[in-house]
Design a protein around this motif. Sequence first.
Motif, PDB file in Angstrom:
ATOM      1  N   GLY A  12       0.794  -1.228   0.000  1.00 55.44           N
ATOM      2  CA  GLY A  12       0.000   0.000   0.000  1.00 55.44           C
ATOM      3  C   GLY A  12       0.819   1.267   0.000  1.00 55.44           C
ATOM      4  N   ASP A  13       1.948   1.258   0.706  1.00 55.33           N
ATOM      5  CA  ASP A  13       2.724   2.492   0.848  1.00 55.33           C
ATOM      6  C   ASP A  13       3.945   2.553  -0.060  1.00 55.33           C
ATOM      7  OD1 ASP A  13       1.836   4.613   2.316  1.00 55.33           O
ATOM      8  OD2 ASP A  13       3.266   4.376   3.943  1.00 55.33           O
ATOM      9  N   LEU A  74      -9.723  -2.969  -0.627  1.00 58.40           N
ATOM     10  CA  LEU A  74      -9.634  -2.910   0.829  1.00 58.40           C
ATOM     11  C   LEU A  74      -8.575  -1.900   1.264  1.00 58.40           C
ATOM     12  CD1 LEU A  74     -10.584  -4.234   3.533  1.00 58.40           C
ATOM     13  CD2 LEU A  74      -8.653  -5.789   3.291  1.00 58.40           C
ATOM     14  N   LEU A  75      -7.433  -1.926   0.602  1.00 58.31           N
ATOM     15  CA  LEU A  75      -6.361  -0.988   0.936  1.00 58.31           C
ATOM     16  C   LEU A  75      -6.780   0.460   0.689  1.00 58.31           C
ATOM     17  CD1 LEU A  75      -2.911  -2.415  -0.229  1.00 58.31           C
ATOM     18  CD2 LEU A  75      -3.615  -1.805   2.078  1.00 58.31           C
ATOM     19  N   ASP A  76      -7.448   0.694  -0.432  1.00 59.54           N
ATOM     20  CA  ASP A  76      -7.853   2.059  -0.759  1.00 59.54           C
ATOM     21  C   ASP A  76      -8.890   2.586   0.231  1.00 59.54           C
ATOM     22  OD1 ASP A  76      -6.131   2.146  -2.892  1.00 59.54           O
ATOM     23  OD2 ASP A  76      -7.637   1.621  -4.391  1.00 59.54           O
ATOM     24  N   GLU A  77      -9.826   1.730   0.634  1.00 55.27           N
ATOM     25  CA  GLU A  77     -10.808   2.138   1.647  1.00 55.27           C
ATOM     26  C   GLU A  77     -10.109   2.473   2.958  1.00 55.27           C
ATOM     27  OE1 GLU A  77     -13.936  -0.635   2.268  1.00 55.27           O
ATOM     28  OE2 GLU A  77     -14.586  -0.647   0.179  1.00 55.27           O
ATOM     29  N   GLU A  80      -8.111   5.776   2.812  1.00 60.36           N
ATOM     30  CA  GLU A  80      -8.946   6.969   2.912  1.00 60.36           C
ATOM     31  C   GLU A  80      -9.303   7.259   4.364  1.00 60.36           C
ATOM     32  OE1 GLU A  80     -13.117   8.803   1.120  1.00 60.36           O
ATOM     33  OE2 GLU A  80     -12.452   6.803   0.534  1.00 60.36           O
ATOM     34  N   ARG A  81      -9.628   6.204   5.128  1.00 60.88           N
ATOM     35  CA  ARG A  81      -9.967   6.394   6.530  1.00 60.88           C
ATOM     36  C   ARG A  81      -8.775   6.904   7.330  1.00 60.88           C
ATOM     37  NH1 ARG A  81     -14.380   3.961   8.799  1.00 60.88           N
ATOM     38  NH2 ARG A  81     -13.796   5.225  10.604  1.00 60.88           N
ATOM     39  N   ILE A  82      -7.574   6.457   6.982  1.00 61.63           N
ATOM     40  CA  ILE A  82      -6.385   6.837   7.731  1.00 61.63           C
ATOM     41  C   ILE A  82      -5.927   8.251   7.386  1.00 61.63           C
ATOM     42  CG2 ILE A  82      -3.929   6.342   8.073  1.00 61.63           C
ATOM     43  CD1 ILE A  82      -4.613   3.372   7.644  1.00 61.63           C
ATOM     44  N   ASP A 215       0.672   1.832  14.524  1.00 60.31           N
ATOM     45  CA  ASP A 215       0.177   2.369  15.788  1.00 60.31           C
ATOM     46  C   ASP A 215      -1.032   3.274  15.594  1.00 60.31           C
ATOM     47  OD1 ASP A 215       2.190   1.049  17.128  1.00 60.31           O
ATOM     48  OD2 ASP A 215       3.478   2.812  17.335  1.00 60.31           O
ATOM     49  N   TYR A 216      -1.027   4.027  14.497  1.00 62.21           N
ATOM     50  CA  TYR A 216      -2.057   5.052  14.309  1.00 62.21           C
ATOM     51  C   TYR A 216      -3.360   4.534  13.707  1.00 62.21           C
ATOM     52  CZ  TYR A 216      -4.334   9.288  12.588  1.00 62.21           C
ATOM     53  OH  TYR A 216      -5.246  10.264  12.328  1.00 62.21           O
ATOM     54  N   ARG A 217      -3.263   3.587  12.795  1.00 62.49           N
ATOM     55  CA  ARG A 217      -4.424   3.272  11.961  1.00 62.49           C
ATOM     56  C   ARG A 217      -5.592   2.662  12.724  1.00 62.49           C
ATOM     57  NH1 ARG A 217      -1.742  -1.425   8.424  1.00 62.49           N
ATOM     58  NH2 ARG A 217      -1.325  -2.928  10.073  1.00 62.49           N
ATOM     59  N   LEU A 218      -5.333   2.009  13.860  1.00 59.04           N
ATOM     60  CA  LEU A 218      -6.425   1.397  14.596  1.00 59.04           C
ATOM     61  C   LEU A 218      -7.398   2.441  15.135  1.00 59.04           C
ATOM     62  CD1 LEU A 218      -4.496  -1.361  16.590  1.00 59.04           C
ATOM     63  CD2 LEU A 218      -5.788  -1.602  14.457  1.00 59.04           C
ATOM     64  N   LEU A 219      -6.913   3.663  15.346  1.00 54.18           N
ATOM     65  CA  LEU A 219      -7.773   4.714  15.900  1.00 54.18           C
ATOM     66  C   LEU A 219      -8.714   5.321  14.855  1.00 54.18           C
ATOM     67  CD1 LEU A 219      -5.224   6.403  18.337  1.00 54.18           C
ATOM     68  CD2 LEU A 219      -6.949   4.677  18.831  1.00 54.18           C
ATOM     69  N   PRO A 220      -8.237   5.696  13.654  1.00 55.97           N
ATOM     70  CA  PRO A 220      -9.180   6.219  12.655  1.00 55.97           C
ATOM     71  C   PRO A 220     -10.292   5.241  12.285  1.00 55.97           C
ATOM     72  CG  PRO A 220      -6.948   6.751  12.027  1.00 55.97           C
ATOM     73  CD  PRO A 220      -6.845   5.822  13.197  1.00 55.97           C
ATOM     74  N   PHE A 221     -10.014   3.930  12.358  1.00 57.21           N
ATOM     75  CA  PHE A 221     -11.057   2.969  12.034  1.00 57.21           C
ATOM     76  C   PHE A 221     -12.171   2.968  13.072  1.00 57.21           C
ATOM     77  CE2 PHE A 221      -7.807   0.205   9.575  1.00 57.21           C
ATOM     78  CZ  PHE A 221      -7.911   1.066   8.499  1.00 57.21           C
ATOM     79  N   ARG A 222     -11.911   3.526  14.243  1.00 55.34           N
ATOM     80  CA  ARG A 222     -12.933   3.653  15.281  1.00 55.34           C
ATOM     81  C   ARG A 222     -13.470   5.083  15.380  1.00 55.34           C
ATOM     82  NH1 ARG A 222      -9.297   2.166  19.908  1.00 55.34           N
ATOM     83  NH2 ARG A 222     -10.995   3.100  21.121  1.00 55.34           N
TER      84      ARG A 222
END
Length: 268
Positions: A12-13, A74-77, A80-82, A215-222
């Motif tokens: 993805g990156d 899935l990666l693109d979705e 966008e959230r992150i 570390d960061y991505r779990l928070l934007p998904f919530r």
Amino acid sequence: MKPRSLVFDLFGDYLRYRGGEVRLRGLVALMDCFDVPESTVRVVAARMRKEGWLDARREGRETVYALTDDSWRLLDEGRERIFARATGPWDGQWHMVIYSVPEADRALREQLRKKLSWLGFGMLSASVWISPHDRIGQVRASFAAQPAVRIDALHARSEGAAADRDMAARSWDLANLNKEYGELLDRYRPRLADYRAGAVRGRDALVERMRLIHDYRLLPFRDPDLPPELLPEDWAGRRLHEVFLEIHGLLRAEAEGYIDEVLGTAGG
């Protein structure tokens, strides 16, 4: 960081901007940066291929891997959230989903709830989910092939600002989310000076950039990405997002340079 997540993040990156595919030996070399042994990489790649996340083709005696279309979606979705945040003023309108699913289809009901949460909806009450963003079309599209799912949609306003804040507080655990945002902000903000000074280089830059995303991505998904008027005072989410974007950008050149070096050495 789990090996499967590392594979997705590398594609993805980085790999998506380098042809979107990688030889197995190149993937092994990259995963070694995170102390993942070759045997584990082979098992994970084979499993992801079997599950439909990776495509593979032979090129001479080598295997070349690429993500499938479902994986890219899935990666693109997720990206966008992150990385994205809603901009502009809120019009004060709530978008509500009221659903019904037969009792016998509990798995389908759980799938629907997970999708609603993924899209940033919060549960106001049983079977009633709300969002300040109009994503009802995405919900319908996701379950268009499921006749057992009935979705009714409403667009409405509350009695006023106080009621809006109360609804938001009941639909999402904003206090706990804000606490976690603050803890992560306290962890990464002190490192900014080193990042800005270019003190983190090569392999360390790649590893730290990947760990930052992990570390960061779990928070934007919530995070429902609520407008400011619905958030608690001293909301740390936006401040952390700005720090995240800055660090992600500061480490980019060193991380990408090291990726190119590893792939060049491995012939990947």
